[in-house]
Write a protein that holds these residues in place. Structure first.
Motif, short mmCIF file in Angstrom:
data_model
loop_
_atom_site.label_atom_id
_atom_site.label_comp_id
_atom_site.label_asym_id
_atom_site.label_seq_id
_atom_site.Cartn_x
_atom_site.Cartn_y
_atom_site.Cartn_z
N GLN A 55 11.94 -0.99 80.88
CA GLN A 55 13.06 -1.82 80.41
C GLN A 55 12.97 -2.14 78.92
OE1 GLN A 55 13.71 -5.23 83.06
NE2 GLN A 55 12.43 -4.24 84.57
N LEU A 56 11.85 -1.76 78.30
CA LEU A 56 11.66 -2.04 76.88
C LEU A 56 12.10 -0.85 76.04
CD1 LEU A 56 8.08 -3.61 77.11
CD2 LEU A 56 10.24 -4.85 76.89
N ASP A 57 12.58 -1.13 74.83
CA ASP A 57 13.00 -0.06 73.92
C ASP A 57 12.08 0.07 72.71
OD1 ASP A 57 15.75 0.92 74.96
OD2 ASP A 57 15.89 -1.25 75.06
N LEU A 58 11.33 -0.99 72.39
CA LEU A 58 10.46 -0.97 71.21
C LEU A 58 9.52 -2.17 71.28
CD1 LEU A 58 11.39 -0.05 67.60
CD2 LEU A 58 10.33 -2.29 67.97
N ILE A 59 8.32 -2.01 70.68
CA ILE A 59 7.35 -3.11 70.61
C ILE A 59 6.99 -3.37 69.14
CG2 ILE A 59 5.03 -3.91 71.21
CD1 ILE A 59 5.16 -2.25 73.71
N LEU A 60 7.07 -4.64 68.73
CA LEU A 60 6.53 -5.09 67.45
C LEU A 60 5.16 -5.68 67.76
CD1 LEU A 60 9.55 -6.89 65.75
CD2 LEU A 60 8.66 -4.61 65.26
N LEU A 61 4.11 -5.06 67.24
CA LEU A 61 2.75 -5.38 67.68
C LEU A 61 1.87 -5.79 66.50
CD1 LEU A 61 0.63 -5.35 69.98
CD2 LEU A 61 0.34 -2.90 69.54
N ASP A 62 1.41 -7.03 66.54
CA ASP A 62 0.49 -7.51 65.52
C ASP A 62 -0.88 -6.86 65.72
OD1 ASP A 62 -0.40 -9.07 63.37
OD2 ASP A 62 -1.12 -10.64 64.71
N TRP A 63 -1.59 -6.62 64.61
CA TRP A 63 -2.91 -5.99 64.69
C TRP A 63 -3.96 -7.00 65.15
CZ3 TRP A 63 -4.32 -0.99 62.35
CH2 TRP A 63 -5.68 -0.69 62.48
N MET A 64 -4.03 -8.14 64.47
CA MET A 64 -5.08 -9.13 64.74
C MET A 64 -4.60 -10.11 65.81
SD MET A 64 -7.40 -8.03 62.75
CE MET A 64 -8.60 -9.37 62.77
N LEU A 65 -5.01 -9.88 67.05
CA LEU A 65 -4.59 -10.70 68.18
C LEU A 65 -5.80 -11.28 68.92
CD1 LEU A 65 -1.88 -8.37 69.77
CD2 LEU A 65 -1.43 -10.56 68.65
N VAL B 229 6.38 1.91 68.86
CA VAL B 229 5.60 0.74 68.49
C VAL B 229 5.53 0.64 66.97
CG1 VAL B 229 3.33 -0.36 68.55
CG2 VAL B 229 4.19 0.81 70.58
N ILE B 230 5.88 -0.52 66.43
CA ILE B 230 5.70 -0.80 65.01
C ILE B 230 4.55 -1.79 64.89
CG2 ILE B 230 6.72 -1.78 62.91
CD1 ILE B 230 9.45 -0.93 63.90
N MET B 231 3.50 -1.41 64.17
CA MET B 231 2.36 -2.30 63.96
C MET B 231 2.66 -3.25 62.81
SD MET B 231 -0.08 -1.45 66.16
CE MET B 231 -1.55 -2.19 65.43
N MET B 232 2.27 -4.53 62.97
CA MET B 232 2.41 -5.52 61.91
C MET B 232 1.02 -6.05 61.57
SD MET B 232 5.60 -7.80 63.38
CE MET B 232 4.64 -8.37 64.80
N THR B 233 0.68 -6.12 60.28
CA THR B 233 -0.64 -6.60 59.91
C THR B 233 -0.66 -7.13 58.48
OG1 THR B 233 -2.98 -6.00 59.70
CG2 THR B 233 -1.37 -4.31 59.15
N THR C 268 3.42 -4.14 56.51
CA THR C 268 2.40 -5.09 56.05
C THR C 268 3.02 -6.47 55.80
OG1 THR C 268 1.23 -3.27 54.97
CG2 THR C 268 0.65 -5.51 54.29
N LYS C 269 2.36 -7.50 56.31
CA LYS C 269 2.79 -8.88 56.06
C LYS C 269 2.36 -9.31 54.66
CE LYS C 269 1.73 -10.16 60.85
NZ LYS C 269 0.86 -11.04 61.67
N PRO C 270 3.14 -10.17 54.01
CA PRO C 270 4.47 -10.63 54.44
C PRO C 270 5.51 -9.56 54.17
CG PRO C 270 3.92 -11.58 52.32
CD PRO C 270 2.71 -10.81 52.75
N PHE C 271 6.48 -9.45 55.04
CA PHE C 271 7.51 -8.43 54.86
C PHE C 271 8.89 -9.07 54.86
CE2 PHE C 271 6.06 -8.49 59.31
CZ PHE C 271 7.20 -8.97 59.95
N ASP C 272 9.85 -8.36 54.31
CA ASP C 272 11.23 -8.82 54.30
C ASP C 272 11.87 -8.46 55.64
OD1 ASP C 272 13.59 -9.60 52.19
OD2 ASP C 272 14.29 -8.21 53.72
N ILE C 273 12.52 -9.42 56.27
CA ILE C 273 13.08 -9.18 57.60
C ILE C 273 14.10 -8.04 57.59
CG2 ILE C 273 14.89 -10.92 57.34
CD1 ILE C 273 12.99 -9.97 60.58
N GLU C 274 14.84 -7.89 56.49
CA GLU C 274 15.83 -6.82 56.42
C GLU C 274 15.17 -5.45 56.45
OE1 GLU C 274 18.98 -7.15 56.79
OE2 GLU C 274 18.83 -9.33 56.84
#
Length: 231
Positions: free
Chosen positions: A48-58, A78-82, A103-109
């Motif tokens: 049922q999922l179409d995409l995952i935004l996944l933080d690296w440090m959890l 999967v898009i990794m965020m770190t 890479t954080k911080p990122f622009d939401i757009e």
């Protein structure tokens, strides 16, 4: 069809912000705050999922560990965020199966643009169906006409839009929030039970007897439109 994104982020403020922005863009959102919760959420929503935004440090299990386990079963984007901007980390994430890396911080757009690109490739845009059919119910988008058993049904603009949303997602349970966002918009400030009110209107116009029912209530979740729902 409403696309669903799973947000996995332990920073509560960032997770809430991402959820709000994604819902504003019309996505449905599921969220988790640690690696183990993410895997449980993935298992409960698989398919049922179409995409995952996944933080690296959890906590519990890091993002790379979550990604490895998902990739054993699924090619879900999967898009990794770190916050770590090391080339080696990016390579490790991509080699493990991430589709993108931000890479954080990122622009939401920028993030939203990356999401759109990935989802376009995963779900190539199809020509919109001119006619939608569920059982003996037909909706013609060209002339905005609804027929049931060959008889025309007069609907208001909002009733028509709600029915069209349900028919496009026939056989799938739609939450009240998903219907509210799709038909009334994310900025709607009225009562949330407006969805229930309009579903009652539609049911009254679409069915003559209980045996003719097409719109069913899924208790605690929302509604499903189906010609053969078993409940």
């Amino acid at each position: 069809m409403v696309e669903t994104i799973m947000v996995v982020e332990d920073d509560e403020a960032l997770r809430a912000s991402l959820t709000t922005e994604l819902q504003f863009e019309g996505y449905a959102v599921r969220d988790a705050s640690d690696g183990k919760a993410a895997l449980a959420l993935y298992e409960n929503n698989r398919g049922q999922l179409d995409l995952i935004l996944l933080d690296w440090m959890l906590p519990e299990l890091d993002g790379l560990g979550v990604l490895r386990r998902i990739r054993k079963h699924d090619d879900l984007p999967v898009i990794m965020m770190t916050a770590r901007d090391y080339v080696g980390d990016k390579v490790a994430g991509l080699d493990t199966g991430a589709d993108d890396y931000i890479t954080k911080p990122f622009d939401i757009e920028e993030l939203l643009a990356r999401i759109r690109v990935i989802l376009r490739h995963r779900h190539p845009r199809q020509p919109e169906e001119r006619q939608l059919h569920v059982g003996d119910l037909t909706l013609d988008t060209r002339v905005r006409q609804v027929l049931r058993g060959g008889h025309r049904i007069q609907l208001t603009q909002r009733e028509y839009e709600l029915l069209q949303c349900l028919m496009k997602n026939a056989g799938q349970t739609m939450t009240r929030d998903e219907l509210l966002n799709a038909v009334w918009g994310v900025d709607f400030e009225g009562q949330p039970n407006i969805v229930d009110v309009y579903v009652r209107y539609l049911r009254h116009k679409l069915q003559e007897t209980p045996q003719d029912q097409l719109i069913y209530t899924v208790r605690g979740i929302g509604y499903i439109l189906s010609a053969d729902y078993q409940g």
